[in-house]
Design a protein around this motif. Structure first.
Motif, PDB file in Angstrom:
ATOM      1  N   SER A   3       0.820  -1.223   0.000  1.00  0.00           N
ATOM      2  CA  SER A   3       0.000   0.000   0.000  1.00  0.00           C
ATOM      3  C   SER A   3       0.849   1.266   0.000  1.00  0.00           C
ATOM      4  N   PHE A   4       2.174   1.109   0.093  1.00  0.00           N
ATOM      5  CA  PHE A   4       3.068   2.263   0.173  1.00  0.00           C
ATOM      6  C   PHE A   4       4.173   2.115  -0.873  1.00  0.00           C
ATOM      7  N   PRO A   5       3.899   2.528  -2.107  1.00  0.00           N
ATOM      8  CA  PRO A   5       4.886   2.391  -3.191  1.00  0.00           C
ATOM      9  C   PRO A   5       6.221   3.031  -2.829  1.00  0.00           C
ATOM     10  N   GLY A   6       7.286   2.310  -3.124  1.00  0.00           N
ATOM     11  CA  GLY A   6       8.624   2.811  -2.896  1.00  0.00           C
ATOM     12  C   GLY A   6       9.228   2.438  -1.562  1.00  0.00           C
ATOM     13  N   ILE A   7       8.434   1.934  -0.624  1.00  0.00           N
ATOM     14  CA  ILE A   7       8.968   1.628   0.705  1.00  0.00           C
ATOM     15  C   ILE A   7      10.010   0.517   0.634  1.00  0.00           C
ATOM     16  N   GLU A   8       9.818  -0.441  -0.281  1.00  0.00           N
ATOM     17  CA  GLU A   8      10.786  -1.540  -0.421  1.00  0.00           C
ATOM     18  C   GLU A   8      11.831  -1.254  -1.497  1.00  0.00           C
ATOM     19  N   SER A   9      11.399  -0.597  -2.572  1.00  0.00           N
ATOM     20  CA  SER A   9      12.293  -0.459  -3.727  1.00  0.00           C
ATOM     21  C   SER A   9      13.168   0.788  -3.682  1.00  0.00           C
ATOM     22  N   HIS A  10      12.716   1.868  -3.030  1.00  0.00           N
ATOM     23  CA  HIS A  10      13.452   3.119  -3.060  1.00  0.00           C
ATOM     24  C   HIS A  10      13.926   3.602  -1.690  1.00  0.00           C
ATOM     25  N   PHE A  11      13.124   3.421  -0.674  1.00  0.00           N
ATOM     26  CA  PHE A  11      13.423   4.007   0.629  1.00  0.00           C
ATOM     27  C   PHE A  11      14.686   3.378   1.232  1.00  0.00           C
ATOM     28  N   LYS A  12      15.652   4.237   1.617  1.00  0.00           N
ATOM     29  CA  LYS A  12      16.924   3.759   2.143  1.00  0.00           C
ATOM     30  C   LYS A  12      16.963   3.708   3.673  1.00  0.00           C
ATOM     31  N   GLY A  13      15.944   4.239   4.307  1.00  0.00           N
ATOM     32  CA  GLY A  13      15.907   4.212   5.765  1.00  0.00           C
ATOM     33  C   GLY A  13      15.419   2.873   6.291  1.00  0.00           C
ATOM     34  N   GLN A  14      15.119   2.865   7.572  1.00  0.00           N
ATOM     35  CA  GLN A  14      14.660   1.636   8.236  1.00  0.00           C
ATOM     36  C   GLN A  14      13.137   1.659   8.335  1.00  0.00           C
ATOM     37  N   TYR A  15      12.503   0.504   8.175  1.00  0.00           N
ATOM     38  CA  TYR A  15      11.073   0.398   8.474  1.00  0.00           C
ATOM     39  C   TYR A  15      10.843  -0.856   9.312  1.00  0.00           C
ATOM     40  N   LEU A  16       9.904  -0.768  10.215  1.00  0.00           N
ATOM     41  CA  LEU A  16       9.593  -1.882  11.106  1.00  0.00           C
ATOM     42  C   LEU A  16       8.158  -1.776  11.581  1.00  0.00           C
ATOM     43  N   HIS A  17       7.649  -2.895  12.092  1.00  0.00           N
ATOM     44  CA  HIS A  17       6.292  -2.936  12.651  1.00  0.00           C
ATOM     45  C   HIS A  17       6.354  -2.632  14.138  1.00  0.00           C
ATOM     46  N   SER A  18       5.267  -2.107  14.677  1.00  0.00           N
ATOM     47  CA  SER A  18       5.254  -1.709  16.087  1.00  0.00           C
ATOM     48  C   SER A  18       5.475  -2.879  17.042  1.00  0.00           C
ATOM     49  N   TRP A  19       5.263  -4.116  16.601  1.00  0.00           N
ATOM     50  CA  TRP A  19       5.488  -5.249  17.503  1.00  0.00           C
ATOM     51  C   TRP A  19       6.980  -5.378  17.861  1.00  0.00           C
ATOM     52  N   GLU A  20       7.843  -4.823  17.004  1.00  0.00           N
ATOM     53  CA  GLU A  20       9.281  -4.835  17.286  1.00  0.00           C
ATOM     54  C   GLU A  20       9.699  -3.707  18.224  1.00  0.00           C
TER      55      GLU A  20
END
Length: 542
Positions: A159-176
């Motif tokens: 649902s968030f284009p570019g989060i996997e292919s372009h974004f160079k920062g970190q992403y995580l789920h709140s359970w972590e």
């Protein structure tokens, strides 16, 4: 005849289920995959086990008088709203008091639950478990699944284009997420404005360089503290208020609630919610309005796309140099151990009779406990479910035939995808749902009868908090301490605050007595109306 019952999970719902089995003379065996009780309330710093747990700073959204098991109050010195450590301590007290530990097999994972060959006549299930590499097969007369709906993190990357292919920062789920240390000095974007998203945005704003909170929904923010200083749920969750919701037109009740919400602060000015929207959510957070007012948290619309270091929002604005994206997007539920014939039909709780029983089974010997979201405590709702279910297993409570249960399920709205963004499918009015299950179990209090035979108690039940003690006044499993607990619940909520006592010459005893006297005729009339027109199917307006 049901005798041996498998209980899957030793969280709050599982513990209540074990206790209810014992109350009905059944023989429960609880399988818990971890090494201890508590479920999500047993906090751990580690994320290695993939076990879902609360974050370090979490505080309950429902107060102790409204959240306890119905025959086991929280200790009087516990605060009204509790950190996870005190909730876990309470669950340990409950387990010890009712001697539940001997019925739990820890570090035992349930691999499969399948019908026995003679299920159509016996209703029995084959349960395969694994512990320390050793598999075992068991046969049980019934199964209670108590794994809840916080099972698998929902990470909607597509649902968030570019989060996997372009974004160079970190992403995580709140359970972590456990605490703020890893986010110090960073620019953080939180996706989702549920209770978790609101809490984490506030907490992160104390150490992060900047916090952005992205939402696509209209959200009303309320406080845990009422205008009078009592816990909000004790003031708002009453039978009187529920009756008004039922009697008044929905548009009027919605307008009254929106006006009440806006009396704290104007939500439209903050970009949170508009009173013109018919679709909205409510979160509990005392600090978020100030964080928005002070600029510590910046509210943004839904994200359109991500670039290497920026988030582009649907209104055309861009926020750059984003270091971390935190998905507060909820959880999926699943029951991978159930056989496909059962698992495939569980789209959400509307696929179940009264949100508990799969209606297509020839024998009602499988129950799903805790697959609910209420406007009140899920612990109370799960315990009531367990009381009714074990009564069915023991033969005291009867279910309609499968055809009638299936017809009842089909009357409800079509099921939707198991998407946490559609979590409102699970949400129901606390009083109407718990009353409905209590009526099935034969333990729903008769307000009209109490007003005539015990007016003081009847008025407390009708105008006061709909606390769980009400469901121990009559029927099977009644508790001798229920009346006293109801009549002293306001004092119990104040007791932890009496660390500095001030003299006050004013006395409200006479005012309360006059109010009770004047309210009695109105309460009798309302109770009579309720008895003539049951509200078991009230739809929640929250």
């Amino acid at each position: 005849m049901v005798r041996r019952v498998a209980v899957i999970g030793a969280g709050a719902g599982g513990l209540a289920s074990i206790k209810c089995c014992l109350d009905e003379g059944l023989e429960p065996t609880c399988f818990e995959s971890s090494e201890d009780i508590g479920g999500v309330w047993r906090y751990t710093d580690s994320t290695d086990s993939k076990r879902i747990t609360v974050y370090r700073s979490v505080i309950t959204n429902t107060s102790k008088e409204m959240s306890c098991f119905s025959d086991f109050p929280f200790p009087e010195d516990f605060p009204n709203y509790l950190p996870h450590s005190l909730v876990l301590e309470y669950l340990r007290m409950y387990t010890q008091h009712f001697n539940l530990l001997r019925h739990i097999r820890f570090q035992t994972t349930v691999l499969s639950v399948r019908k026995c060959p003679d299920f159509s006549t016996s209703g029995r299930w084959e349960v395969v478990t694994e512990s320390h590499g050793v598999r075992e097969s068991h046969v049980f007369d019934a199964v209670m699944v108590c794994t809840g709906h916080y099972q698998e993190p929902y990470l909607p990357l597509a649902s968030f284009p570019g989060i996997e292919s372009h974004f160079k920062g970190q992403y995580l789920h709140s359970w972590e997420y456990r605490d703020v240390q890893a986010f110090r000095g960073k620019r953080v974007l939180v996706l989702g404005i549920g209770n978790t998203g609101g809490d984490l945005s506030v907490e992160l704003s104390r150490v992060a360089a900047k916090v952005f909170l992205s939402t696509r929904s209209h959200t009303w923010v309320v406080s845990r503290v009422s205008d009078q200083g009592f816990p909000m749920d004790m003031v708002s969750t009453t039978r009187f208020n529920s009756l008004l919701d039922w009697l008044l037109p929905s548009a009027l009740t919605r307008r009254i609630k929106f006006r009440k919400f806006n009396s704290w602060f104007n939500h439209t000015n903050y970009g949170l919610a508009s009173s013109k929207s018919s679709k909205f959510k409510i979160i509990i957070n005392e600090e978020l309005p100030f964080c928005l007012l002070s600029g510590a948290v910046v509210l943004k619309p839904n994200v359109k796309e991500f670039t290497e270091s920026s988030a582009v929002f649907e209104d055309g604005t861009t926020e750059g140099n984003i270091d971390v994206v935190l998905f507060a997007t909820g959880y999926n539920f699943s029951f991978p151990f159930l056989e496909e014939s059962v698992r495939g039909s569980l789209h959400d709780n509307r696929s179940l009779y009264n949100c508990i029983f799969p209606p297509q089974l020839e024998q009602p010997t499988l129950a799903i406990i805790g697959l609910i979201q209420l406007t009140g405590s899920i612990m109370v709702g799960s315990e009531m479910q367990a009381r009714w279910v074990t009564g069915v297993f023991a033969g005291w409570n009867k279910l309609p035939p499968p055809s009638r249960m299936m017809a009842e399920v089909l009357k409800r709205k079509p099921a939707v995808k198991r998407n946490p963004s559609e979590r409102e499918n699970l949400k129901m009015s606390f009083i109407s749902y718990v009353d409905k299950i209590a009526a099935c179990a034969g333990v729903k209090p008769s307000v009209l009868k109490l007003l005539l035979t015990d007016p003081k108690l009847g008025l407390a039940i009708f105008f006061g908090p709909c606390s769980p003690y009400q469901y121990r006044l009559q029927g099977r499993g009644s508790w001798s301490g229920a009346r006293a607990a109801i009549l002293t619940q306001w004092q119990c909520s104040l007791r932890p605050l009496r660390t500095r006592v001030l003299r006050d010459s004013s006395s409200s005893s006479w005012g309360w007595s006059w109010m009770c006297l004047l309210a009695l005729p109105a309460a009798l009339t309302a109770a009579w109306l309720c008895s003539k027109h049951p509200q078991a199917g009230w739809s929640p307006r929250l």
